[in-house]
Every structure is written in C-alpha cells, then in structure tokens.
Write a protein that holds these residues in place. Structure first.
Motif, mmCIF file in Angstrom:
data_model
loop_
_atom_site.group_PDB
_atom_site.id
_atom_site.type_symbol
_atom_site.label_atom_id
_atom_site.label_comp_id
_atom_site.label_asym_id
_atom_site.label_seq_id
_atom_site.Cartn_x
_atom_site.Cartn_y
_atom_site.Cartn_z
ATOM 1 N N PRO A 92 0.842 -1.207 0.000
ATOM 2 C CA PRO A 92 0.000 0.000 0.000
ATOM 3 C C PRO A 92 0.876 1.255 0.000
ATOM 4 N N GLY A 93 1.453 1.553 -1.136
ATOM 5 C CA GLY A 93 2.291 2.742 -1.303
ATOM 6 C C GLY A 93 3.770 2.437 -1.160
ATOM 7 N N ALA A 94 4.571 3.321 -1.786
ATOM 8 C CA ALA A 94 6.027 3.182 -1.694
ATOM 9 C C ALA A 94 6.494 3.445 -0.265
ATOM 10 N N THR A 95 5.829 4.363 0.429
ATOM 11 C CA THR A 95 6.237 4.694 1.796
ATOM 12 C C THR A 95 6.178 3.448 2.688
ATOM 13 N N ALA A 97 6.386 0.367 1.637
ATOM 14 C CA ALA A 97 7.442 -0.550 1.189
ATOM 15 C C ALA A 97 8.781 -0.158 1.810
ATOM 16 N N ILE A 98 9.060 1.138 1.829
ATOM 17 C CA ILE A 98 10.324 1.627 2.402
ATOM 18 C C ILE A 98 10.358 1.334 3.899
ATOM 19 N N PHE A 99 9.239 1.592 4.544
ATOM 20 C CA PHE A 99 9.152 1.321 5.998
ATOM 21 C C PHE A 99 9.440 -0.156 6.273
ATOM 22 N N THR A 118 16.782 14.922 1.744
ATOM 23 C CA THR A 118 16.272 13.550 1.743
ATOM 24 C C THR A 118 14.763 13.516 1.991
ATOM 25 N N TYR A 119 14.111 12.532 1.396
ATOM 26 C CA TYR A 119 12.661 12.376 1.565
ATOM 27 C C TYR A 119 12.334 12.141 3.040
ATOM 28 N N ASP A 120 11.250 12.725 3.496
ATOM 29 C CA ASP A 120 11.050 12.817 4.947
ATOM 30 C C ASP A 120 10.637 11.543 5.663
ATOM 31 N N LEU A 163 19.021 5.227 -1.446
ATOM 32 C CA LEU A 163 19.161 5.981 -2.693
ATOM 33 C C LEU A 163 17.798 6.522 -3.093
ATOM 34 N N ASN A 164 17.812 7.625 -3.801
ATOM 35 C CA ASN A 164 16.557 8.160 -4.351
ATOM 36 C C ASN A 164 16.876 8.853 -5.680
ATOM 37 N N SER A 165 16.554 8.171 -6.756
ATOM 38 C CA SER A 165 16.771 8.731 -8.091
ATOM 39 C C SER A 165 15.619 8.293 -8.983
ATOM 40 N N HIS A 167 15.571 12.277 -7.987
ATOM 41 C CA HIS A 167 15.635 12.730 -6.604
ATOM 42 C C HIS A 167 14.613 13.818 -6.271
ATOM 43 N N ASN A 168 13.876 13.566 -5.219
ATOM 44 C CA ASN A 168 12.977 14.568 -4.645
ATOM 45 C C ASN A 168 13.742 15.242 -3.499
ATOM 46 N N PRO A 169 13.970 16.553 -3.502
ATOM 47 C CA PRO A 169 13.303 17.591 -4.290
ATOM 48 C C PRO A 169 14.087 18.111 -5.508
ATOM 49 N N SER A 195 16.528 1.435 -2.693
ATOM 50 C CA SER A 195 16.538 2.389 -3.799
ATOM 51 C C SER A 195 15.113 2.862 -4.070
ATOM 52 N N ASP A 196 14.869 4.109 -3.738
ATOM 53 C CA ASP A 196 13.542 4.710 -3.910
ATOM 54 C C ASP A 196 13.480 5.286 -5.318
ATOM 55 N N GLU A 197 12.767 4.563 -6.186
ATOM 56 C CA GLU A 197 12.719 4.955 -7.605
ATOM 57 C C GLU A 197 11.292 5.314 -8.020
ATOM 58 N N VAL A 198 10.569 5.986 -7.121
ATOM 59 C CA VAL A 198 9.150 6.254 -7.417
ATOM 60 C C VAL A 198 8.956 7.151 -8.647
ATOM 61 N N TYR A 199 9.985 7.923 -9.005
ATOM 62 C CA TYR A 199 9.865 8.786 -10.201
ATOM 63 C C TYR A 199 10.586 8.176 -11.400
ATOM 64 N N GLU A 200 10.704 6.845 -11.426
ATOM 65 C CA GLU A 200 11.506 6.167 -12.454
ATOM 66 C C GLU A 200 11.086 6.526 -13.879
ATOM 67 N N SER A 226 8.956 1.319 -6.006
ATOM 68 C CA SER A 226 8.298 2.256 -6.916
ATOM 69 C C SER A 226 6.839 2.453 -6.505
ATOM 70 N N SER A 227 6.174 3.382 -7.192
ATOM 71 C CA SER A 227 4.820 3.780 -6.790
ATOM 72 C C SER A 227 3.908 3.894 -8.006
ATOM 73 N N PHE A 228 2.827 3.120 -8.033
ATOM 74 C CA PHE A 228 1.840 3.283 -9.108
ATOM 75 C C PHE A 228 1.198 4.666 -9.018
ATOM 76 N N GLY A 229 1.169 5.220 -7.807
ATOM 77 C CA GLY A 229 0.553 6.532 -7.613
ATOM 78 C C GLY A 229 1.200 7.585 -8.489
ATOM 79 N N LYS A 230 2.526 7.574 -8.561
ATOM 80 C CA LYS A 230 3.247 8.562 -9.368
ATOM 81 C C LYS A 230 3.085 8.255 -10.854
ATOM 82 N N THR A 231 3.170 6.966 -11.189
ATOM 83 C CA THR A 231 3.228 6.566 -12.596
ATOM 84 C C THR A 231 1.877 6.708 -13.297
HETATM 85 C C1 LIG Z 1 10.892 10.252 -2.965
HETATM 86 C C2 LIG Z 1 9.553 9.713 -2.607
HETATM 87 N N1 LIG Z 1 9.458 8.465 -2.119
HETATM 88 C C3 LIG Z 1 8.260 7.929 -1.788
HETATM 89 C C4 LIG Z 1 7.095 8.642 -1.952
HETATM 90 C C5 LIG Z 1 5.795 8.037 -1.506
HETATM 91 O O1 LIG Z 1 5.131 7.264 -2.472
HETATM 92 P P1 LIG Z 1 3.715 6.638 -2.103
HETATM 93 O O2 LIG Z 1 2.695 7.713 -2.186
HETATM 94 O O3 LIG Z 1 3.494 5.540 -3.124
HETATM 95 O O4 LIG Z 1 3.820 6.085 -0.714
HETATM 96 C C6 LIG Z 1 7.145 9.945 -2.451
HETATM 97 C C7 LIG Z 1 5.912 10.747 -2.563
HETATM 98 O O5 LIG Z 1 5.931 11.947 -2.622
HETATM 99 C C8 LIG Z 1 8.408 10.487 -2.788
HETATM 100 O O6 LIG Z 1 8.514 11.742 -3.265
#
Ligand SMILES: Cc1ncc(COP(=O)(O)O)c(C=O)c1O
Length: 382
Positions: A92-95, A97-99, A118-120, A163-165, A167-169, A195-200, A226-231
């Motif tokens: 349920p979301g990339a967040t 998955a990372i957790f 870094t992403y919060d 990693l995050n590429s 990269h946000n922000p 490796s957080d690739e939600v913006y792949e 990755s995140s279907f939400g972004k894609t």
């Molecule tokens: C770098 C980064 N990782 C993860 C997420 C979270 O993705 P999700 O909404 O699928 O949990 C975001 C959302 O803004 C993001 O910017």
C-alpha cells in the motif's frame, strides 16, 4: 506524558503548506500530486472490479497478475529478469514498502546513510527500527554524490544506504556509472541498499533512468521501490511495489504481513488490467511531463527566479536569491503563499543541516496547463 518514540516529529511541511494553500486560496504547487486525474480506463476498471466482487483480501504479496505485469515491465525497461512470485511484492504505497524494508534490515544501533536533501519518511522509519541516520549532503547545484563524503560516512555500523533517483526535491539523476561506483564501494561490506525509484518514469531530455535493477551487483543486496501513484497520476491510491532478491523479499514480507498484510484488492485488479492493455502509457509518460516542465520553465524564464530545468521528477527547484535574499526558505514559502498566492516547499526541510546560503524552494509542475500558466504569471509579477 507519553515518552514519545519520535519526540522531534511534528506535522509534515507538506500537510502544513497544503493546508495554508487551501486557507489562503493559493495555487498549490507544494505537495507532489497532480491536479488532474489518472486515465479514465483505469478509473473505470476500479469501479468495474468493485462492482464485480473483487473486494476481499488478495494474496499477501499482491495479485499474481499485477506482480507479473511488474516483472514484465522491469524486463522491458531495465533488462532485469525478476521472479513475480519470489521477488515482487505489492504494497500500500512506496512509503509502506520503504518502511517495511527498513524494519526488515535495521537493528538497534545500526546506521543508515541518507543523502541530504532527503525524503522525509526515511529517518522516522529508521528511528522506529532503533537505528540512526548518518546524513551525507549532496553537492548543489547539481545534487550529485560527494564520493569522498560518502566514503568517510561508511563505518562498521553502516547497515543500509538509501538511494533516491530521480531525486525529490532536486530532480537530480544517478547514472549507471554512479551505481557501479557504489557497488564497488560496498562490494566487500555487509551493507544493503534501499533504492527509492518512485519517479523512475519521469526522466527527461531522452535520458534513460538508471535503475538499481539494471546493476546486478547492487541488486543482489537491494530493495527497489516504486509507486503506481506517481506513474498513473493516482497518488491517493497509495499503491506501490518493492522488488528484491528472494532472500530479502522473504524478510520484507515478514514485516509487510503485519504492517498491512496486503494492498487494496480492486486497485490491484485495475492496475494489472491497465498495465496489460496500455503498455504505451509508460512510453508516453516522459514526454507528457517534459512538456509540462518545459512550459513551466519557459514561462518562469520571464521571472527573477533562477533555475536549471529539472532532469527528472515533477519538481522544479527555483533560486530566489535575486528576489528576497533576506528571507529563509521557510519564510519565503510562507511569503509566496500568503502574499503572491503560490504555495511551495522550502528545501531546508529535507535536510538535517541545511546550507544557510541556500535560497531555494520546490515547485511541483504536475499540474494542468492553466494552473501552470496562472502560477507562473503570479511568480513573474514578483
Ligand atoms: C521520494 C519519494 N518516495 C516515496 C514517496 C511516496 O510514495 P507513495 O505515495 O506511493 O507512498 C514519495 C511521494 O511523494 C516520494 O517523493
């Protein structure tokens, strides 16, 4: 008084700025979500699956049909052969998955290297696992890795490098050369990579996304998220996935099954069907967002903000040193929102020790053309 496990954590800046935007009627370029909907066929598919009885728990690791689509996709884009059954998990979301990946890996006393900005979500997740973050600043203005600093930050307690590429922000991209260099750096150490690739799929100017999935030496010790939400322009669906070698996936699923057990069933059915029927969506995505970036940057060219067009993500950093150098970026964000009707995010909130000389805010360009024109007009009037 409860003895808080996260004593320094308040409401996130994203919530604060979105609330302020709503209160003041400002155009909300702060939080990262589109002001347009995902594809009609995808939304119709959800309604269809809800109506036709796909409403009970799916398999814990995700619907096999959706995992299969993810495996096909990463083969198509990164030449990676992954097992849908043993290496792909829908979350349920990339967040989340990372957790889960962090909880699976990090033990009390372990260190996790995060690059600043870094992403919060990373640091609280590490703290809840009993670990602590070691912050390594990226090098402005290009926000690349400072290899010497990374080298110096690695120690006997280092357990994970995040990693995050893209990269946000900053929108910065890691290259395959960066990934190979990292693989070499940690080759003989017991260190894992998340490796957080939600913006792949949001990578511009004809550049190909460098995924950890395409770097076997790193993938052998990595979770790729990755995140279907972004894609698919549906951030509120909070549906994502994580790919990792079978031994790591087993550990991740032990956590996932008790954090949420599964992701939402009808959303998974809809995504699986849409991915199979519309593979072109992924091919068209870079041009779709690049057109928005280019329009926004062209319009902002008339302003006093300084910027370099973002190489990836749907965020554009802008420098306001020529406008209000007297304001910190938090003050600038409040001023822009209240006085000029455009909400944004200060970059310092992504950093443990923000560079006091930075004068940068983040603007989200995942917006309709009229929103971008309206926002740019306000920013150009300053
Ligand atoms: C770098 C980064 N990782 C993860 C997420 C979270 O993705 P999700 O909404 O699928 O949990 C975001 C959302 O803004 C993001 O910017």
């Amino acid at each position: 008084m409860i003895d808080s496990k996260l004593p320094n954590l308040g409401t996130t800046i994203f919530t604060t700025m979105s609330q302020l935007a709503a209160e003041t009627g400002a155009i909300n370029l702060s939080q990262g979500f589109p002001d347009f909907d995902g594809p009609q066929a995808l939304r119709d598919a959800v309604a269809h699956h809800v109506a036709t009885g796909h409403n009970q728990y799916p398999p814990m690791a995700g619907l096999p049909a959706l995992r299969e689509q993810v495996a096909l996709k990463v083969q198509r884009f990164y030449g990676a052969q992954v097992s849908a059954e043993h290496e792909v998990t829908i979350t349920p979301g990339a967040t989340q998955a990372i957790f889960c990946a962090i909880q699976a890996l990090v033990r009390p006393g372990d260190e996790v290297i995060v690059f600043n900005p870094t992403y919060d979500s990373y640091e609280p997740s590490v703290q809840l696992a009993g670990g602590c973050c070691v912050h390594v600043p990226l090098q402005a203005p290009a926000f690349g890795i400072d290899w010497q600093r990374l080298h110096d930050a690695i120690g006997p307690r280092t357990r994970v490098i995040m990693l995050n590429s893209p990269h946000n922000p900053s929108g910065a991209l890691l290259s395959m050369a960066d990934l190979n260099r990292l693989a070499e750096l940690i080759a003989h150490r017991d260190i894992y990579v998340i490796s957080d690739e939600v913006y792949e799929h949001l990578v511009y100017d004809g550049v190909a996304h460098a995924s950890v999935l395409a770097c076997p030496a790193l993938y052998a010790r990595a979770f790729v998220v990755s995140s279907f939400g972004k894609t698919y322009h549906v951030t509120g669906w909070k549906t994502g996935y994580v790919i990792a070698p079978a031994v790591l996936t087993r550990e991740l699923r032990k956590v996932h099954q008790f954090v949420s057990f599964c992701a939402v069933t009808p959303l998974q059915w809809a995504l699986a069907g849409f991915m199979a029927a519309h593979p072109e969506h992924l091919d068209e995505l870079p041009a779709f967002y690049q057109a928005k970036r280019d329009l926004f940057c062209r319009l902002l060219g008339e302003s006093q903000f300084g910027f370099t067009p973002a190489p990836g993500t749907y965020f554009q950093l802008v420098d306001y040193a020529d406008i209000r150098p007297d304001l910190s970026d938090v003050e600038m964000s409040l001023w822009l929102t209240r006085e000029h009707g455009v909400a944004c995010i200060p970059v310092s909130v992504f950093c443990q020790q923000p560079d006091p000389n930075w004068r940068m805010v983040r603007l989200c360009f995942a917006k309709r053309e009229e929103t971008l024109r309206d926002a740019a007009a306000r920013l150009c009037a300053i």
